[in-house]
Design a protein around this motif. Structure first.
Motif, short mmCIF file in Angstrom:
data_model
loop_
_atom_site.label_atom_id
_atom_site.label_comp_id
_atom_site.label_asym_id
_atom_site.label_seq_id
_atom_site.Cartn_x
_atom_site.Cartn_y
_atom_site.Cartn_z
N TRP A 47 -21.77 -25.43 -21.21
CA TRP A 47 -21.49 -26.00 -19.89
C TRP A 47 -21.79 -27.48 -20.01
O TRP A 47 -22.84 -27.88 -20.51
N TRP A 49 -21.15 -31.62 -18.20
CA TRP A 49 -20.78 -32.53 -17.13
C TRP A 49 -20.75 -33.92 -17.75
O TRP A 49 -21.77 -34.61 -17.84
N TYR A 122 -13.28 -27.62 -12.24
CA TYR A 122 -13.77 -27.09 -13.51
C TYR A 122 -12.58 -26.99 -14.46
O TYR A 122 -11.48 -26.64 -14.05
N ASP A 124 -12.02 -24.79 -17.82
CA ASP A 124 -12.66 -23.71 -18.57
C ASP A 124 -11.82 -23.29 -19.77
O ASP A 124 -10.59 -23.38 -19.73
N ARG A 138 -17.27 -24.56 -20.08
CA ARG A 138 -16.98 -25.01 -18.70
C ARG A 138 -17.34 -26.47 -18.63
O ARG A 138 -18.48 -26.86 -18.90
N THR A 140 -17.37 -29.69 -15.99
CA THR A 140 -17.36 -30.00 -14.57
C THR A 140 -16.99 -31.47 -14.37
O THR A 140 -17.59 -32.35 -14.98
#
Length: 157
Positions: A47, A49, A122, A124, A138, A140
């Protein structure tokens, strides 16, 4: 393209499984056990960002990260425009738009409505591992975002 050779029912089932993962992710964060979000990822899942230089890799790290969510946080995420593309019998991608409503310091009752804390999307990637679709990555993206408001101790104002 390999995806063009997929049986239409196989493609539909894969799309639905990936869409369900997207929805289950936010349900677990908002209403369930946030640390269990890690179970929706592959063992080496990521994940990230990019705007905040945040990258969490691997189920143990994901479990610790999502499990560190404040106990007094109230949040609801609205997801829409979910577009899943099945690339092969074992790989897919998706883009999902979202808005997050969130406050800290929540104790009970209804909180007066606020603007979303974040609006973004998102991106993915998914892998089918032993017949089960899981998030591989993922990412963001938050073009609109702010800090999480803390409710006053005297009430839910």
């Amino acid at each position: 393209m390999v995806a063009d050779t997929l049986d239409p029912m196989e493609r539909l089932v894969a799309e639905r499984a990936c869409e369900r993962l997207i929805i289950e992710f936010v349900r677990r964060l908002d209403l369930g056990d946030p640390s269990s979000v890690a179970d929706l990822f592959t063992p080496d899942g990521v994940w990230e960002w990019p705007a905040d230089d945040r990258r969490i890799e691997g189920r143990d790290a994901l479990r610790a990260y999502f499990g560190s969510r404040p106990a007094d946080r109230l949040s609801r995420r609205m997801c829409t425009n979910i577009l899943v593309t099945v690339d092969s019998p074992t790989a897919a991608t998706a883009t999902t738009y979202f808005a997050t409503y969130r406050v800290d310091g929540y104790t009970d009752g209804m909180v007066p409505v606020r603007l979303p804390a974040n609006v973004g999307h998102y991106e993915d990637t998914f892998r089918n591992v032993d017949g089960r679709w899981l998030l591989a990555t993922r990412t963001t993206f938050l073009p609109f975002g702010g800090t999480t408001e803390r409710l006053a101790d005297s009430g839910q104002s």
